[in-house]
Design an enzyme around this catalytic site. Structure first.
Site, PDB file in Angstrom:
ATOM      1  N   LYS A   1       2.236  24.476  -3.834  1.00 21.80           N
ATOM      2  CA  LYS A   1       0.987  23.852  -3.375  1.00 21.80           C
ATOM      3  C   LYS A   1       1.134  22.337  -3.446  1.00 21.80           C
ATOM      4  O   LYS A   1       0.505  21.645  -4.239  1.00 21.80           O
ATOM      5  CB  LYS A   1      -0.182  24.344  -4.235  1.00 21.80           C
TER       6      LYS A   1
ATOM      7  N   LYS B   1       3.805  38.585  -2.845  1.00 21.67           N
ATOM      8  CA  LYS B   1       2.403  38.297  -3.110  1.00 21.67           C
ATOM      9  C   LYS B   1       1.551  39.517  -2.780  1.00 21.67           C
ATOM     10  O   LYS B   1       2.035  40.520  -2.248  1.00 21.67           O
ATOM     11  CB  LYS B   1       1.961  37.092  -2.268  1.00 21.67           C
TER      12      LYS B   1
ATOM     13  N   ARG C   1       0.819  -1.213   0.000  1.00 21.90           N
ATOM     14  CA  ARG C   1       0.000   0.000   0.000  1.00 21.90           C
ATOM     15  C   ARG C   1       0.855   1.266   0.000  1.00 21.90           C
ATOM     16  O   ARG C   1       0.533   2.244  -0.690  1.00 21.90           O
ATOM     17  CB  ARG C   1      -0.915  -0.005   1.226  1.00 21.90           C
TER      18      ARG C   1
ATOM     19  N   GLU D   1       4.137  39.647  -7.796  1.00 24.61           N
ATOM     20  CA  GLU D   1       2.784  39.303  -8.228  1.00 24.61           C
ATOM     21  C   GLU D   1       1.944  40.565  -8.402  1.00 24.61           C
ATOM     22  O   GLU D   1       1.896  41.412  -7.518  1.00 24.61           O
ATOM     23  CB  GLU D   1       2.122  38.393  -7.190  1.00 24.61           C
TER      24      GLU D   1
ATOM     25  N   ASP E   1      -1.224  37.572 -12.106  1.00 26.89           N
ATOM     26  CA  ASP E   1      -2.103  36.672 -11.357  1.00 26.89           C
ATOM     27  C   ASP E   1      -3.567  36.868 -11.739  1.00 26.89           C
ATOM     28  O   ASP E   1      -4.121  37.959 -11.586  1.00 26.89           O
ATOM     29  CB  ASP E   1      -1.927  36.912  -9.857  1.00 26.89           C
TER      30      ASP E   1
END
Length: 241
Positions: free
Chosen positions: A81, A113, A46, A146, A167
């Site tokens: 991410k 950001k 597994r 960004e 963005d």
């Protein structure tokens, strides 16, 4: 990964890959042959499948994006991410699918950001704050700024940004920023990256604007797992197809 899993379960298990990383697969194709005690094989089954199905899924989705922009100048990038603890594996899977790795972690480069820009008081103020910080510490790393609008992009260009992330911008706005850059004497030194909810049905249009980079979070946070199974047999191991 399969070899490492079984090395930790039982070093006596023999692992023989039947295909190379990044190879295209057919339904029913054998990926790897294992030989050893049934107890050891089933113990590692597994865990090995969990790693493989996730990584193969990421590589497969990445390949679809890469093929979708074939013939353009755009490169497909991943993001941070990733699954906690699995970033190195997720990003390796992206490269197996023909994509490219963005920064591996926060220390790799500065990414300004929207929240950083808001906290600093604007695009120019944020860029200048980073420069002051680098001068103070003696560090020099790449910065990615960004922006969400054409106006912000123009401001970033005027502030000397060399890497600008567009963005969630409409294609028409991205095209306008590409034109702004083309009119600058330092155009060849500036990278434009499109990002934000990039989908397979939109990525080609975005690539057609002339941006060099397209970052896609879905590669690692939304890739469907590949359907894999491990089947136990006795006797000689069958030859790969």
């Amino acid at each position: 990964m399969v070899a490492e899993v079984f090395a930790q379960v039982d070093p006596e298990v023999k692992v023989e890959p039947a295909v190379a990383d990044g190879a295209r697969l057919a339904d029913g194709q054998v990926l790897v042959h294992l030989s050893g005690s049934a107890r050891s094989l089933i113990t590692g089954e597994r865990t090995a499948l969990n790693f493989l199905q996730r990584m193969c899924g990421i590589a497969t989705l990445t390949d679809r994006y890469v093929q979708a922009v074939a013939g353009t100048r755009a490169r497909i990038l991943d993001t941070r991410k990733t699954a906690p603890g699995l970033r190195a594996l997720d990003k390796y899977a992206v490269t197996a699918g023909g994509g490219h790795n963005h920064r591996l972690g926060l220390a790799a480069m500065v990414l300004l950001k929207e929240n950083h820009i808001a906290a600093a008081g604007g695009v120019t103020a944020a860029i200048e704050a980073v420069r002051r910080g680098m001068a103070r510490t003696g560090q020099t790393v790449e910065s990615d700024v960004e922006v969400q609008t054409v106006t912000q992009a123009a401001e970033a260009l005027d502030a000397g940004a060399r890497w600008i992330m567009l963005d969630n911008m409409p294609v028409a706005d991205i095209e306008q920023v590409v034109k702004f850059r083309a009119g600058r004497a330092d155009a060849s030194r500036i990278l434009l990256e499109a990002s934000g909810t990039i989908r397979l049905d939109t990525v080609l249009a975005i690539a057609g604007t002339g941006v060099e980079l397209i970052s896609v979070g879905a590669l690692t946070h939304s890739a469907p797992a590949l359907d894999l199974t491990m089947l136990l047999t006795t006797g000689p191991v069958p030859c790969p197809r």
